[in-house]
Design an enzyme around this catalytic site. Structure first.
Site, mmCIF file in Angstrom:
data_model
loop_
_atom_site.group_PDB
_atom_site.id
_atom_site.type_symbol
_atom_site.label_atom_id
_atom_site.label_comp_id
_atom_site.label_asym_id
_atom_site.label_seq_id
_atom_site.Cartn_x
_atom_site.Cartn_y
_atom_site.Cartn_z
ATOM 1 N N GLU A 55 0.847 -1.189 0.000
ATOM 2 C CA GLU A 55 0.000 0.000 0.000
ATOM 3 C C GLU A 55 0.886 1.244 0.000
ATOM 4 O O GLU A 55 1.898 1.303 0.712
ATOM 5 C CB GLU A 55 -0.906 0.020 1.236
ATOM 6 N N GLU B 270 -2.975 11.132 3.345
ATOM 7 C CA GLU B 270 -4.020 10.882 4.323
ATOM 8 C C GLU B 270 -4.043 12.065 5.286
ATOM 9 O O GLU B 270 -3.026 12.713 5.528
ATOM 10 C CB GLU B 270 -3.771 9.606 5.121
#
Length: 462
Positions: free
Chosen positions: A344, A349
């Site tokens: 990932e 974020e």
């Protein structure tokens, strides 16, 4: 190619021309210095059929105007209170249709390459017979050829160049109006325009007018999507320029609830209340629904997957406490090997409790102890919820770098020598979502009703 119609019409005038010539005065601020000074504007007005017996013409109402000026690159002609018509040839034909003998005002401007201008205003009288024949053009067809357009690049090669060709029955000239700008005339119906006001893919309004010899017109309008990029264009992009649902050739969805492995509280949907393209932006909207929440999560798995390159995502983030926006990627082999073995890469974020920072993180499976491993860093972006910023990834065989507005704040050695069984040498897919609560969302504001992440574009360069 786009169709909008045409045939040329010509009429022979046997005329004796009355020539009105004059020199002009300048309305520019040019100080007259340098070798490229704009000067010596000379305008010739030819009233068709004018002679000693008929000083105001033969009744056709046709006037031919020509202009020359030293160091001029463009000319503008304005008859009365009408719009200025520009061209580079310095010639124009105008047909007056008001019957009888009428006095008209003509303003002619000459423009230099630096934008300076000089002008002259003159009045003259033209006679129009009461029985002047009216000719109305018909069958207007316009062809638009976008430079470099093909099956893989339907909006062109990124140069923004479009070649137009207009034809209509009984037309003697044409006018092009691009995005509501000034009309540009073309005698033969051809016109080339470069759309370079907006980088990316954008819709443009094109209006084409066909003129007859009696100055009657017909017109047609079309919306044309054209790509323009500074430098090399991306190999893949979604510019979100068409209102409605996101492009189904680029995106599918994760749907449902269940916490998503992070104790998240939202249910993901593909409803237009949670995800839509509007005003050139992708909007992912998290909403309160009583005591629960809905949002959306888009992914490109099975549609667009890639290995290595630079990804740019221009986005504005939600401001509400408890929202967890993310721009990220997972290995395309996720369905077969699961997470974290697939790997990932979190390009961006933002936590639900600190809206002044963003995080970049990589996740993978640590084969030495059979556990989840990760490495992440954060950086300050104090206005992430009020301004758009570009969140970027540069990824190659040995490293992963993450940026905000071209400022790098994260780098990691992702080679197989650094990470045994590294997943970062395989294809990945994109994910865009806004979660509510959970590991990085935290406590949701009790008064929360709605907030969104807006994305201007997603681009991949290789």
């Amino acid at each position: 190619m786009r169709l909008f119609k045409l045939k040329a019409y010509s009429i022979l005038f046997i005329t004796v021309s009355l020539l009105i010539l004059w020199s002009c005065s300048s309305d520019s601020s040019d100080d007259g210095s340098g070798g490229n000074t704009l000067s010596n504007l000379v305008v010739t007005i030819d009233i068709v059929g004018a002679n000693t017996a008929n000083p105001n013409g033969d009744g056709s109402g046709v006037v031919n105007v020509s202009a020359t000026a030293t160091n001029a690159v463009n000319y503008g002609f304005k008859f009365g209170s009408g719009a200025e018509v520009q061209n580079t040839s310095g010639t124009i034909q105008h047909i007056f249709t008001d019957e009888g003998t009428n006095t008209h005002i003509l303003t002619v401007k000459a423009y230099s390459s630096s934008g300076e201008s000089i002008s002259e205003v003159e009045s003259f009288s033209v006679y129009v017979e009461e029985d002047t024949t009216v000719i109305v053009p018909s069958n207007l067809v316009v062809t638009a050829t976008i430079e470099g357009a093909d099956t893989n690049n339907p909006y062109g090669d990124g140069s923004g160049v479009v070649n137009f060709n207009a034809q209509a029955t009984d037309a003697v000239s044409y006018g092009y109006i691009i995005d509501g700008g000034n009309e540009v005339q073309s005698v033969d119906g051809t016109y080339q325009f470069t759309f370079n006001s907006v980088e990316g893919i954008d819709n443009h309004e094109v209006t084409v007018v066909a003129y007859s010899s009696t100055n009657n017109t017909i017109d047609t309008s079309e919306t044309l999507a054209v790509s323009y990029y500074v430098g090399d264009p991306p190999v893949w992009a979604d510019e979100f320029f068409q209102d409605g649902a996101p492009n189904s050739e680029n995106w599918t969805y994760d749907l449902g609830a269940g916490g998503w492995g992070n104790n998240e509280e939202q249910t993901y949907t593909d409803n237009s209340t949670n995800v839509k393209v509007e005003d050139g932006r992708l909007k992912i909207i998290a909403k309160a629904n009583g005591s629960s929440y809905t949002s959306s999560r888009l992914k490109s798995i099975g549609l667009f997957e890639f290995k290595y390159g630079r990804v740019d995502v221009r986005a504005k983030l939600p401001s509400s406490q408890g929202t967890w926006p993310a721009i990220w990627m997972m290995g395309a082999n996720f369905p077969s090997v699961g997470w974290p073995r697939c790997g990932e890469i979190d390009i961006m974020e933002q936590t639900g409790w600190d809206k002044s920072k963003v995080l970049g993180t990589c996740h993978w499976f640590n084969t030495s102890d059979s556990s989840h491993a990760s490495y992440g860093l954060e950086t300050n972006v104090t206005n992430a919820s009020s301004e758009f910023h570009v969140y970027s990834l540069e990824w190659d065989a040995s490293s992963i770098r993450i940026f905000v507005d071209d400022v790098q704040y994260f780098v990691m050695n992702s080679s197989s020598s650094a990470i045994p069984s590294s997943p970062f040498q395989d294809d990945f897919f994109m994910i865009l979502n806004v979660a509510m609560g959970g590991t990085l969302g935290g406590t949701i504001d009790p008064s929360f009703t709605e907030d969104s992440m807006e994305i201007d574009y997603v681009r991949l360069y290789q």
